[in-house]
Design an enzyme around this catalytic site. Structure first.
Site, PDB file in Angstrom:
ATOM      1  N   LYS A 196       1.041 -24.216  -0.071  1.00 38.00           N
ATOM      2  CA  LYS A 196       0.914 -23.704  -1.442  1.00 38.00           C
ATOM      3  C   LYS A 196       1.770 -24.433  -2.482  1.00 38.00           C
ATOM      4  CE  LYS A 196       1.955 -19.651   0.195  1.00 38.00           C
ATOM      5  NZ  LYS A 196       2.179 -18.238   0.466  1.00 38.00           N
ATOM      6  N   ASP A 200       4.200 -12.260   4.191  1.00 42.90           N
ATOM      7  CA  ASP A 200       3.634 -11.312   3.215  1.00 42.90           C
ATOM      8  C   ASP A 200       2.493 -10.468   3.802  1.00 42.90           C
ATOM      9  OD1 ASP A 200       2.054 -13.569   3.302  1.00 42.90           O
ATOM     10  OD2 ASP A 200       1.843 -13.820   1.145  1.00 42.90           O
TER      11      ASP A 200
HETATM   12  C1  BGC Z   1       0.955 -19.259   4.308  1.00 45.36           C
HETATM   13  C2  BGC Z   1       1.002 -17.875   4.925  1.00 45.36           C
HETATM   14  C3  BGC Z   1       0.883 -16.804   3.839  1.00 45.36           C
HETATM   15  C4  BGC Z   1      -0.340 -17.060   2.986  1.00 45.36           C
HETATM   16  C5  BGC Z   1      -0.513 -16.034   1.886  1.00 45.36           C
HETATM   17  C6  BGC Z   1      -0.255 -19.387   3.390  1.00 45.36           C
HETATM   18  O1  BGC Z   1      -0.210 -20.624   2.731  1.00 45.36           O
HETATM   19  O2  BGC Z   1       0.880 -20.247   5.303  1.00 45.36           O
HETATM   20  O3  BGC Z   1       2.192 -17.708   5.667  1.00 45.36           O
HETATM   21  O4  BGC Z   1       0.803 -15.539   4.457  1.00 45.36           O
HETATM   22  O5  BGC Z   1      -0.252 -18.353   2.415  1.00 45.36           O
HETATM   23  O6  BGC Z   1       0.551 -16.031   1.009  1.00 45.36           O
END
Ligand code: BGC
Length: 469
Positions: A173, A209
């Site tokens: 992200k 989360d």
């Molecule tokens: C992460 C997860 C997270 C999800 C939602 C993903 O990019 O790898 O750990 O739960 O985003 O936030």
């Protein structure tokens, strides 16, 4: 039609030739029910590989044990701090769990921005920033003297060794801080707090989360055993039978597994459904080759997929008289929230196309809306396929003919898009016909849920100690 000023939306007719040519580019996004069933079958196999003792190293779907062994039973209580890193903002919260009223209260919270240079800087700088935000919050709440237990919602894939030991596998992200991958995030946080030396924290519980979301909903509905996020990123967790979690000692009871389904397809297993636009989004991302499934679904990428499709249609002279604007040519300029706005009404579409300096007519506005609808529908249906895989797994795990379960859910895409949730739920009904799946929107899962995880861990530790005595 041109200008679109007088013609009503209902009267718009696409010229057949435009229709066919646009459809040629949108067709690869349309996944039939059979295709979704096939995707679900592939995920089922990948989940098994991820749970395996030896195969998990190579598994695209990591299936990470979370050391969360129980959902709330209503006897939890106390004051907690919570940190939430991994969505749009970083937050610090003070949460109170009231046993008598079975309520979780957010006493106060503070948002701290994480500037781009910190997101892409060193890990030390990131954790110093977090420790500084926490210090400021403790002062504002007059909590500095107390060492409260802390739930840390850290929403990235982590190999958890214990509830308070969690190794970052990789950033996702848009984060890419050096020196954190492969390290224990709890240690990095504690070191940053010790570097300051002006306050301390109590025990720490690390929480994804999805887990926070499941736990915060679990307090309201004790049949909530799945947590799902469809926001900047996407992921889900669920309660798995311990005997199937080969990497953790013990056969009894259940443990929450963080699937990290965003990584589904990283081994090439989704190649047949990737479009040229998905490949382009991946190539230009800061983490090419990873989190394939997430890049087809989540808020960080949907806007860019739409931009690339609109650009392609413009190059083929099917839109905007063949003239792209500077904005349309700029990566990231088509925000994911535009998709929701455009699908909400043609008037919004017209405003947004004008804002992007495009020379549009009414057919263009309708085509743009169709593109948004196609891309967001695929996202909802892929999520449904993945969620149905989990629901079906829980049902067969328990040898049930019929499963009734609840999914705690959060994330901007799920919450804000006008028909995403309806589309997702309709597809789940088709893909998991023997499961009756209810959806509960989480009220601040990342904050209150982190406190719940910490509270449940304390309850279980106390229980363990009393048994021992
Ligand atoms: C992460 C997860 C997270 C999800 C939602 C993903 O990019 O790898 O750990 O739960 O985003 O936030």
């Amino acid at each position: 039609p041109d200008g679109g000023a007088s013609q009503s939306d209902a009267q718009v007719q696409f010229p057949t030739c435009v229709c066919l040519q646009v459809e040629k580019h949108l067709e690869p996004f349309r996944l039939s029910l059979e295709k979704l069933q096939d995707v679900s079958a592939r995920l089922r196999k990948d989940m098994l590989r991820g749970l395996g003792k030896h195969a998990h190293h190579r598994a695209a779907v990591k299936m990470l044990p979370t050391f969360v062994r129980a959902t709330p039973d209503g006897t939890e209580k106390g004051d907690f701090l919570a940190l939430d890193l991994g969505g749009t903002n970083f937050r610090v919260l003070h949460v109170r769990v009231l046993e008598e009223e079975q309520r979780v209260l957010k006493m106060d919270s503070q948002i701290c921005a994480i500037p781009q240079e910190i997101m892409l800087g060193t890990g030390e700088k990131l954790f110093d920033h977090i420790a500084a935000c926490l210090a400021e919050f403790l002062d504002s709440q007059k909590l500095r003297g107390q060492t409260l237990p802390l739930g840390f919602t850290f929403s990235f894939p982590c190999e958890q060794k214990e509830i308070d030991k969690s190794i970052l596998i990789r950033w996702t992200k848009g984060f890419n801080c050096s020196g954190v991958e492969g390290e224990d995030v709890v240690r990095l946080l504690k070191e940053a707090i010790h570097r300051r030396g002006d306050y301390d924290i109590g025990s720490v519980a690390m929480v994804n989360d999805t887990v926070g979301t499941m736990m915060s909903c679990g307090y309201r509905d004790q049949s909530c055993e799945i947590g799902m996020i469809i926001g900047t990123g996407t992921n889900a967790c669920y309660m798995e039978e311990m005997k199937n979690v080969k990497r953790v000692e013990g056969e009894d009871g259940r443990m929450c597994i963080n699937t990290e389904w965003g990584g589904f397809g990283d081994d090439g297993s989704l190649k047949d459904i990737l479009t040229e636009f998905d490949e382009e989004v991946d190539k230009t991302s800061i983490n090419p080759g990873v989190h394939t499934f997430e890049k087809m679904i989540s808020g960080m990428y949907l806007g860019e997929i739409v931009r690339l499709v609109l650009l392609k249609l413009t190059e083929e002279k099917l839109l905007f008289k063949g003239c792209p604007s500077e904005a349309l040519l700029t990566p990231g300029s088509f925000e994911t929230k535009f998709i929701s706005e455009i699908e909400d009404g043609l008037e919004n579409a017209k405003k947004i196309l004008t804002k992007l300096a495009l020379d549009w007519d009414l057919v263009d506005a309708c085509v743009a809306r169709l593109v948004c609808d196609t891309v967001s529908s695929r996202s909802a249906r892929l999520c449904a396929a993945a969620l149905a895989t989990i629901a079906n797994r829980i049902r067969t795990n328990r040898g049930l003919d019929h499963l009734k379960t609840t999914v705690g859910v959060d994330g901007t895409v799920y919450r804000k898009h006008p028909n995403f949730s309806d589309e997702l739920q309709a597809a789940v009904r088709l893909l998991a016909p023997k499961c009756d799946v209810s959806f509960l929107i989480s009220e601040d899962g990342s904050g209150k849920g982190a406190a719940m995880v910490t509270a449940v861990a304390q309850r279980l530790a106390l229980h363990c100690m009393l048994n021992f005595l």
